[in-house]
Design a protein around this motif. Sequence first.
Motif, PDB file in Angstrom:
ATOM      1  N   VAL A 172       3.725  17.691 -12.567  1.00 34.87           N
ATOM      2  CA  VAL A 172       3.912  19.111 -12.269  1.00 34.87           C
ATOM      3  C   VAL A 172       5.298  19.570 -12.727  1.00 34.87           C
ATOM      4  O   VAL A 172       5.457  20.627 -13.350  1.00 34.87           O
TER       5      VAL A 172
ATOM      6  N   ALA B 130       2.257  12.309  -9.873  1.00 33.30           N
ATOM      7  CA  ALA B 130       1.750  13.670  -9.687  1.00 33.30           C
ATOM      8  C   ALA B 130       2.898  14.681  -9.707  1.00 33.30           C
ATOM      9  O   ALA B 130       2.838  15.713 -10.393  1.00 33.30           O
TER      10      ALA B 130
ATOM     11  N   PHE C  13      -6.902   3.360  -7.735  1.00 32.70           N
ATOM     12  CA  PHE C  13      -5.790   3.958  -8.470  1.00 32.70           C
ATOM     13  C   PHE C  13      -5.604   3.313  -9.840  1.00 32.70           C
ATOM     14  O   PHE C  13      -5.400   3.995 -10.839  1.00 32.70           O
ATOM     15  N   GLN C  14      -5.718   1.986  -9.875  1.00 32.56           N
ATOM     16  CA  GLN C  14      -5.609   1.306 -11.165  1.00 32.56           C
ATOM     17  C   GLN C  14      -6.787   1.690 -12.061  1.00 32.56           C
ATOM     18  O   GLN C  14      -6.618   1.956 -13.262  1.00 32.56           O
TER      19      GLN C  14
ATOM     20  N   VAL D 299      -5.752  -1.974   3.839  1.00 36.07           N
ATOM     21  CA  VAL D 299      -4.757  -1.040   4.375  1.00 36.07           C
ATOM     22  C   VAL D 299      -5.014   0.370   3.826  1.00 36.07           C
ATOM     23  O   VAL D 299      -5.027   1.357   4.564  1.00 36.07           O
ATOM     24  N   LEU D 300      -5.280   0.455   2.520  1.00 34.72           N
ATOM     25  CA  LEU D 300      -5.416   1.763   1.877  1.00 34.72           C
ATOM     26  C   LEU D 300      -6.651   2.513   2.356  1.00 34.72           C
ATOM     27  O   LEU D 300      -6.612   3.733   2.522  1.00 34.72           O
TER      28      LEU D 300
ATOM     29  N   ALA E 101       0.836  -1.205   0.000  1.00 29.55           N
ATOM     30  CA  ALA E 101       0.000   0.000   0.000  1.00 29.55           C
ATOM     31  C   ALA E 101       0.870   1.254   0.000  1.00 29.55           C
ATOM     32  O   ALA E 101       0.582   2.236  -0.700  1.00 29.55           O
TER      33      ALA E 101
ATOM     34  N   LEU F 162      -5.215  13.331 -13.749  1.00 28.44           N
ATOM     35  CA  LEU F 162      -4.132  12.860 -14.625  1.00 28.44           C
ATOM     36  C   LEU F 162      -4.304  13.441 -16.028  1.00 28.44           C
ATOM     37  O   LEU F 162      -3.331  13.808 -16.693  1.00 28.44           O
TER      38      LEU F 162
ATOM     39  N   VAL G 247      -2.827  15.287  -2.482  1.00 26.35           N
ATOM     40  CA  VAL G 247      -1.612  15.591  -3.254  1.00 26.35           C
ATOM     41  C   VAL G 247      -1.954  15.724  -4.740  1.00 26.35           C
ATOM     42  O   VAL G 247      -1.486  16.646  -5.431  1.00 26.35           O
ATOM     43  N   LEU G 248      -2.806  14.808  -5.226  1.00 28.33           N
ATOM     44  CA  LEU G 248      -3.193  14.858  -6.639  1.00 28.33           C
ATOM     45  C   LEU G 248      -3.966  16.133  -6.952  1.00 28.33           C
ATOM     46  O   LEU G 248      -3.752  16.761  -8.002  1.00 28.33           O
TER      47      LEU G 248
ATOM     48  N   GLU H 153      -3.148  11.426   0.067  1.00 25.85           N
ATOM     49  CA  GLU H 153      -2.628  11.131  -1.265  1.00 25.85           C
ATOM     50  C   GLU H 153      -3.547  11.734  -2.341  1.00 25.85           C
ATOM     51  O   GLU H 153      -3.079  12.324  -3.322  1.00 25.85           O
TER      52      GLU H 153
ATOM     53  N   ALA I 193      -1.567  18.902  -7.183  1.00 30.65           N
ATOM     54  CA  ALA I 193      -0.848  18.867  -8.456  1.00 30.65           C
ATOM     55  C   ALA I 193      -1.708  19.482  -9.559  1.00 30.65           C
ATOM     56  O   ALA I 193      -1.212  20.250 -10.395  1.00 30.65           O
TER      57      ALA I 193
ATOM     58  N   ASP J  96      -3.681   8.176   5.147  1.00 30.06           N
ATOM     59  CA  ASP J  96      -2.638   8.306   4.127  1.00 30.06           C
ATOM     60  C   ASP J  96      -3.256   8.471   2.750  1.00 30.06           C
ATOM     61  O   ASP J  96      -2.806   9.282   1.932  1.00 30.06           O
TER      62      ASP J  96
ATOM     63  N   ILE K 137       0.194   3.281 -14.429  1.00 25.94           N
ATOM     64  CA  ILE K 137       0.585   4.630 -14.002  1.00 25.94           C
ATOM     65  C   ILE K 137       2.064   4.875 -14.270  1.00 25.94           C
ATOM     66  O   ILE K 137       2.441   5.820 -14.960  1.00 25.94           O
TER      67      ILE K 137
END
Lengths: 91, 308
Positions: free
Chosen positions: A76, A72, B206-207, B135-136, A61, B286, B150-151, B147, B154, B143, B58
């Motif tokens: 950028v 990402a 994510f996939q 977990v994710l 993970a 993306l 963060v995207l 995450e 961006a 987390d 990715i």
Amino acid sequence: MTAAIFLFLGLFLAVLGGLTTFLRSDGLHRIISLNIAGSGVFLALMAAPGGEEGVDPVAQALVLTGIVVAVAISGVALVLLARLAELGGRS
Amino acid sequence: MVVLDALLALVLAGVAVATLNGLRRFRAVVLFVVFGLLLALIWARLGAVDLALAEAAIGAGVTGALLMAALDRLRRTESSRAVAGSAPSLWPVVLVALAAATVGMVAVLSLEPAGRPPVAFHLGASGVDHPVTAVLLAFRAWDTLLEVAVLVAAGVAVRAVGVVPSPPSTEAGPLQAGLLRLVVPVLVVLAVYLLWRGSHAPGGAFQAGALLAAAGVLVQLTRVPGPMDRPALWQRPAETIGLAVFTAAALITAALDVPLAWPEGWSKLWILTIEAGAAISIAVLLMRLFAGGAPVAAATSDPGKGRS
């Protein structure tokens, strides 16, 4: 044995990519170098022995998150690089 | 199988050195995509199927497309195909890396193996059957929330850099248009399948998001103007829906009990809702990174708007 091979490969890629990031002057090559260094770190993390058989889901993970954050950041960085070149700066 | 692994490792190391060596940017980009696909094979050999899927979609796919887009923009501004500046000799670096990797490997292998977090033991409490998804989105949901943030950051940064550069005026040919009609629906169906599958087997937001982004990039490449080149009402909501749903879920669960602790018995529904929102946002963000800037009309009619 498999784990040892990939651990070695991961550490090799991390150091190789990390050093090349600083040695190259071209922005695009630097971004690629940084990505290779990142992949090396991920590989070393996953191949490090965890004491049990199979893959550690927490490490997996963590690396999955790392891959997404890496794309990402690369995106950028690439846009900034292209913009810099368009404005006449050094890329 | 050790022979196969050693061979795979040798080839990947060789491709990495070839990628980093040399002056031509195009060569480096193509070799980097090859590097990503080989790394996906290694993830599969290590048994990390989630990572193999993510790396192929990715690491190799989207990053390759982003590199190609940047390469195209750089070529239109710089006349020379070769790169200014020199390439340092890579061999001393390779030797240093080999030495460091040897020392590092011996050091790591001499360590006492760390105990693993007991994910399998608590899997039942998460509401999903796949440990990585558990977990994710259950055990370490904080987390993943950050995450997704963060995207979004961006995407905001790319919008702030400036407007989408004018694309080369190449309309899609009949072959491209036909391919699009075949490939895009397949990619969308595959993405939904991967999203659903993520609750009990390798796969997930994510996939799925990366596959949707691949479909979007194909559309972006074949339409003039592409869907991300002009402002549209759906863009900002789609870019932020993942973070919005995730944050709302965190606030609701915080009001109920503990933030991001899903109510018992309903966790699969919570997780799938969040993953669906995240997949849409990941795909559109993306695509925004691929488009490389804010939509044009918004920035020309109202300069402040396109830069937020």
